[in-house]
Design a protein around this motif. Structure first.
Motif, PDB file in Angstrom:
ATOM      1  N   ARG A  22      -8.477  22.219  -3.351  1.00 18.87           N
ATOM      2  CA  ARG A  22      -8.095  23.475  -3.988  1.00 18.87           C
ATOM      3  C   ARG A  22      -6.923  24.113  -3.249  1.00 18.87           C
ATOM      4  NH1 ARG A  22      -8.268  25.138  -8.839  1.00 18.87           N
ATOM      5  NH2 ARG A  22     -10.436  24.428  -9.021  1.00 18.87           N
ATOM      6  N   ARG A  23      -6.855  23.941  -1.934  1.00 21.71           N
ATOM      7  CA  ARG A  23      -5.689  24.370  -1.162  1.00 21.71           C
ATOM      8  C   ARG A  23      -4.976  23.126  -0.653  1.00 21.71           C
ATOM      9  NH1 ARG A  23      -3.057  28.162   1.895  1.00 21.71           N
ATOM     10  NH2 ARG A  23      -2.267  27.439   3.892  1.00 21.71           N
ATOM     11  N   THR A  24      -3.701  23.017  -0.931  1.00 20.79           N
ATOM     12  CA  THR A  24      -2.914  21.865  -0.500  1.00 20.79           C
ATOM     13  C   THR A  24      -2.353  22.112   0.894  1.00 20.79           C
ATOM     14  OG1 THR A  24      -0.894  22.743  -1.481  1.00 20.79           O
ATOM     15  CG2 THR A  24      -2.280  21.370  -2.885  1.00 20.79           C
ATOM     16  N   HIS A  25      -2.391  21.096   1.729  1.00 21.56           N
ATOM     17  CA  HIS A  25      -1.812  21.174   3.069  1.00 21.56           C
ATOM     18  C   HIS A  25      -0.471  20.452   3.142  1.00 21.56           C
ATOM     19  CE1 HIS A  25      -5.302  22.956   5.198  1.00 21.56           C
ATOM     20  NE2 HIS A  25      -5.963  22.408   4.202  1.00 21.56           N
ATOM     21  N   LEU A  26      -0.010  19.948   2.010  1.00 20.36           N
ATOM     22  CA  LEU A  26       1.286  19.285   1.939  1.00 20.36           C
ATOM     23  C   LEU A  26       2.254  20.173   1.154  1.00 20.36           C
ATOM     24  CD1 LEU A  26       0.065  15.672   1.074  1.00 20.36           C
ATOM     25  CD2 LEU A  26       0.643  16.587   3.317  1.00 20.36           C
ATOM     26  N   ARG A  27       3.524  19.890   1.284  1.00 18.21           N
ATOM     27  CA  ARG A  27       4.556  20.683   0.615  1.00 18.21           C
ATOM     28  C   ARG A  27       5.433  19.781  -0.233  1.00 18.21           C
ATOM     29  NH1 ARG A  27       6.054  24.161   6.066  1.00 18.21           N
ATOM     30  NH2 ARG A  27       4.165  25.452   6.048  1.00 18.21           N
ATOM     31  N   HIS A  76      -0.689  34.604  -5.173  1.00 18.97           N
ATOM     32  CA  HIS A  76      -0.397  33.646  -4.113  1.00 18.97           C
ATOM     33  C   HIS A  76       0.634  32.646  -4.597  1.00 18.97           C
ATOM     34  CE1 HIS A  76      -1.152  31.017  -0.644  1.00 18.97           C
ATOM     35  NE2 HIS A  76      -1.853  32.004  -0.130  1.00 18.97           N
ATOM     36  N   LEU A  77       1.251  31.965  -3.674  1.00 14.42           N
ATOM     37  CA  LEU A  77       2.108  30.822  -4.004  1.00 14.42           C
ATOM     38  C   LEU A  77       1.219  29.641  -4.361  1.00 14.42           C
ATOM     39  CD1 LEU A  77       4.723  31.231  -1.146  1.00 14.42           C
ATOM     40  CD2 LEU A  77       5.181  31.501  -3.573  1.00 14.42           C
ATOM     41  N   ALA A  78       1.499  29.008  -5.488  1.00 13.28           N
ATOM     42  CA  ALA A  78       0.585  27.985  -5.987  1.00 13.28           C
ATOM     43  C   ALA A  78       1.354  26.932  -6.772  1.00 13.28           C
ATOM     44  CB  ALA A  78      -0.503  28.616  -6.851  1.00 13.28           C
ATOM     45  N   LEU A  84      -3.511  25.226  -7.817  1.00 11.06           N
ATOM     46  CA  LEU A  84      -3.782  24.793  -6.451  1.00 11.06           C
ATOM     47  C   LEU A  84      -2.997  25.692  -5.505  1.00 11.06           C
ATOM     48  CD1 LEU A  84      -3.450  20.909  -6.866  1.00 11.06           C
ATOM     49  CD2 LEU A  84      -5.461  22.357  -7.256  1.00 11.06           C
ATOM     50  N   GLU A  85      -3.681  26.244  -4.529  1.00 14.46           N
ATOM     51  CA  GLU A  85      -3.033  27.141  -3.585  1.00 14.46           C
ATOM     52  C   GLU A  85      -2.059  26.374  -2.707  1.00 14.46           C
ATOM     53  OE1 GLU A  85      -4.344  30.271  -0.050  1.00 14.46           O
ATOM     54  OE2 GLU A  85      -5.807  29.582  -1.544  1.00 14.46           O
ATOM     55  N   ALA A  86      -0.832  26.858  -2.610  1.00 13.49           N
ATOM     56  CA  ALA A  86       0.216  26.158  -1.855  1.00 13.49           C
ATOM     57  C   ALA A  86       0.084  26.433  -0.366  1.00 13.49           C
ATOM     58  CB  ALA A  86       1.589  26.598  -2.349  1.00 13.49           C
ATOM     59  N   SER A  87       0.678  25.550   0.419  1.00 16.16           N
ATOM     60  CA  SER A  87       0.697  25.696   1.871  1.00 16.16           C
ATOM     61  C   SER A  87       1.894  26.546   2.275  1.00 16.16           C
ATOM     62  CB  SER A  87       0.754  24.326   2.544  1.00 16.16           C
ATOM     63  OG  SER A  87       0.769  24.457   3.956  1.00 16.16           O
ATOM     64  N   ALA A  88       1.912  27.775   1.805  1.00 15.74           N
ATOM     65  CA  ALA A  88       2.994  28.718   2.099  1.00 15.74           C
ATOM     66  C   ALA A  88       2.456  30.119   1.916  1.00 15.74           C
ATOM     67  CB  ALA A  88       4.197  28.480   1.185  1.00 15.74           C
ATOM     68  N   ALA A  89       2.932  31.051   2.738  1.00 15.19           N
ATOM     69  CA  ALA A  89       2.442  32.421   2.717  1.00 15.19           C
ATOM     70  C   ALA A  89       3.374  33.306   1.904  1.00 15.19           C
ATOM     71  CB  ALA A  89       2.315  32.973   4.140  1.00 15.19           C
ATOM     72  N   THR A 112       9.872  27.375   2.784  1.00 15.12           N
ATOM     73  CA  THR A 112       9.182  26.185   3.295  1.00 15.12           C
ATOM     74  C   THR A 112       8.731  25.249   2.182  1.00 15.12           C
ATOM     75  OG1 THR A 112       7.099  27.429   3.304  1.00 15.12           O
ATOM     76  CG2 THR A 112       8.389  27.407   5.349  1.00 15.12           C
ATOM     77  N   ASP A 113       8.416  25.778   0.994  1.00 16.52           N
ATOM     78  CA  ASP A 113       7.984  24.957  -0.135  1.00 16.52           C
ATOM     79  C   ASP A 113       8.674  25.470  -1.399  1.00 16.52           C
ATOM     80  OD1 ASP A 113       6.771  23.263  -1.855  1.00 16.52           O
ATOM     81  OD2 ASP A 113       4.715  23.912  -1.465  1.00 16.52           O
ATOM     82  N   PRO A 114       9.872  24.985  -1.703  1.00 17.98           N
ATOM     83  CA  PRO A 114      10.608  25.487  -2.881  1.00 17.98           C
ATOM     84  C   PRO A 114       9.908  25.220  -4.201  1.00 17.98           C
ATOM     85  CG  PRO A 114      12.048  24.239  -1.394  1.00 17.98           C
ATOM     86  CD  PRO A 114      10.651  23.992  -0.944  1.00 17.98           C
ATOM     87  N   ASP A 115       8.996  24.241  -4.262  1.00 17.37           N
ATOM     88  CA  ASP A 115       8.304  23.943  -5.510  1.00 17.37           C
ATOM     89  C   ASP A 115       7.160  24.907  -5.806  1.00 17.37           C
ATOM     90  OD1 ASP A 115       9.976  21.812  -5.919  1.00 17.37           O
ATOM     91  OD2 ASP A 115       8.639  20.356  -4.984  1.00 17.37           O
ATOM     92  N   ALA A 116       6.722  25.683  -4.825  1.00 14.90           N
ATOM     93  CA  ALA A 116       5.630  26.635  -5.040  1.00 14.90           C
ATOM     94  C   ALA A 116       6.141  27.841  -5.817  1.00 14.90           C
ATOM     95  CB  ALA A 116       5.038  27.068  -3.706  1.00 14.90           C
TER      96      ALA A 116
END
Length: 477
Positions: free
Chosen positions: A384-389, A233-235, A159-164, A218-222
């Motif tokens: 497929r893309r998550t908007h949460l972190r 990508h971060l996922a 799942l694509e993470a909400s981070a660039a 912004t999303d350490p779990d990605a």
């Protein structure tokens, strides 16, 4: 419309419609799919169940909460049935649709919850409560004979993470990627490196974005990973355990994307076993004299792809008294089994099972049902893309999202359609079927060919007249 703590939500289920009737507001006829879904939830006392689960999260002296638990969980179900990816879009769709207002029991004169209210309620309710709601839906499937729990297939997707990627920083120094490259360029003698020089320097480096060195602030779990379409990508990694007799998702886990399949298999299989065991105990308590619909011995067979094969993983599955069907990767040379007698026996037994006809049929069924759950939940379902972190927030949304997929299995059996879009398409298919029948009746009748083979000359001389022969279409009809 509703005050928390009234005890029984059935007395308030028509409150929104009564308020509209009193104010003289025109009502929508509603969507037949959501009406049937509400009938099912009301018959199983869904609102009473979730109110009891969420009572501990609200202060008793504060009165009415910001969002009723039944409305909150219905809103997340809308995300699956409508294919909506973010909570902001769910709130907008809920405010825009009269049919969805009726589904969540909010009158036209009342305001619907905005995305901040939905987000705050999600943060207030813990993961275990969402998991209990997911298990409640599994109970509905078990009551209707749609879940056996004997054979499960396990697979994972990203799942694509909400981070660039451009926002990643080093774990040790906190430098950004561009600052790190600038430092390398200056150390190599380039005082003022240009963008082109930094790009050229970056291409010469090996293991440029290792997860051990880089992270997203912004999303350490990605985790940095390669997606199925080839992009880096971060996922996150979502793993499903699917019942191979019905296609229902028995358990799901969300883990770091850089973890191997052999590492994450243990958690997913254990959660699936616990879920099936709870369903067995539930049936024993509710229907002790009836024939059990869930396999009373729990999971006995597990099917996975090549990524899950290793000697340690196969031996660990065998220790759970579960037969594994995992194809082997192609090995270079002979394997060294010295000091690994247990792994050797487990691998050889797994190899014999996979090469049999039954094992091959299970592998085909795993590829069909597990991949189908991924497509419905994440591609057409919109996640497929998550908007949460962070994993806790994503897993809360994911549990109710996949619970909507399990509910759709019930409606595919009852109505032939598991989502509102599929319900709408059924009307078009029925119309085209009627039109094709009408056009078939208007076509001219063609004679049947003679049953016995003849030469072209004899066939032309002995061919019966059109009026005497019968039509092949009459036989087909």
């Amino acid at each position: 419309m509703f005050r928390y703590g009234d005890g029984d939500a059935s007395v308030t289920k028509a409150a929104g419609r009564d308020l509209d009737r009193e104010c003289g507001v025109a009502r929508s006829p509603g969507h037949p799919f959501y009406e049937r879904l509400n009938e099912l939830l009301d018959a199983e006392k869904f609102d009473v169940f979730v109110e009891g689960l969420c009572r501990k999260f609200y202060a008793p002296a504060m009165g009415r909460p910001g969002l009723v638990p039944g409305v909150y969980f219905r809103s997340l179900l809308i995300g699956y049935f409508e294919g909506i990816d973010s909570e902001r879009d769910i709130a907008w769709r809920l405010a825009d649709s009269l049919a969805l207002r009726q589904f969540v029991r909010i009158g036209i004169t009342e305001s619907t919850p905005d995305h901040s209210t939905i987000s705050r309620t999600r943060r207030l309710i813990d993961v275990e409560t969402h998991r209990e709601v997911f298990g409640w839906v599994l109970g509905l499937l078990a009551d209707r004979g749609l879940l056996k729990g004997k054979r499960v297939g396990i697979d994972a997707t990203t799942l694509e993470a909400s981070a660039a990627m451009r926002s990643i920083v080093r774990r040790d120094t906190g430098e950004s990627y561009e600052e790190f490259l600038t430092g390398l360029a200056k150390a190599s003698g380039i005082k003022t490196p240009t963008r082109e020089q930094l790009t050229r320097l970056d291409r010469r480096r090996k293991k440029r974005t290792s997860n051990k060195e880089w992270m997203s602030p912004t999303d350490p779990d990605a985790r940095v990973t390669k997606m199925k379409d080839g992009r880096t990508h971060l996922a996150h990694k979502a793993e499903h355990a699917v019942d191979l007799d019905s296609g229902a998702v028995v358990a799901l886990t969300l883990q770091e994307a850089d973890k191997g399949d052999t590492t994450t298999l243990n958690q997913t299989l254990c959660e699936a076993g616990e879920a099936v065991a709870e369903l067995v105990f539930r049936e024993a308590d509710q229907r002790p004299d009836a024939t059990p619909k869930v396999h009373i011995r729990g999971i006995e067979e597990m099917v996975a792809d090549k990524g899950y094969h290793s000697g340690a993983a196969v031996e660990r599955v065998k220790s759970y008294k579960v037969r594994s069907y995992i194809p082997e990767k192609q090995q270079k040379g002979r394997r060294n089994w010295e000091g690994k007698a247990g792994q050797q026996r487990a691998v050889y037994e797994n190899r014999r099972r996979v090469q049999g006809n039954y094992g091959k049929s299970l592998l085909r069924r795993r590829g069909e049902l597990v991949e189908r759950s991924f497509v419905h939940c994440y591609d057409t379902g919109g996640m497929r893309r998550t908007h949460l972190r962070k994993h806790n927030n994503i897993l809360k949304r994911q549990l109710i999202h996949v619970a909507g997929f399990n509910l759709s299995l019930i409606f595919r059996k009852l109505l032939g359609a598991g989502t509102p879009r599929e319900w709408r398409n059924l009307g078009g298919v029925l119309f085209m079927f009627i039109v094709s029948l009408f056009q078939r009746g208007q076509r001219p009748i063609r004679p049947c060919r003679p049953l016995m083979a003849r030469s072209k000359a004899n066939r032309a001389a002995t061919r019966p007249p059109l009026a005497y022969s019968e039509s092949c279409r009459n036989f087909a009809a």
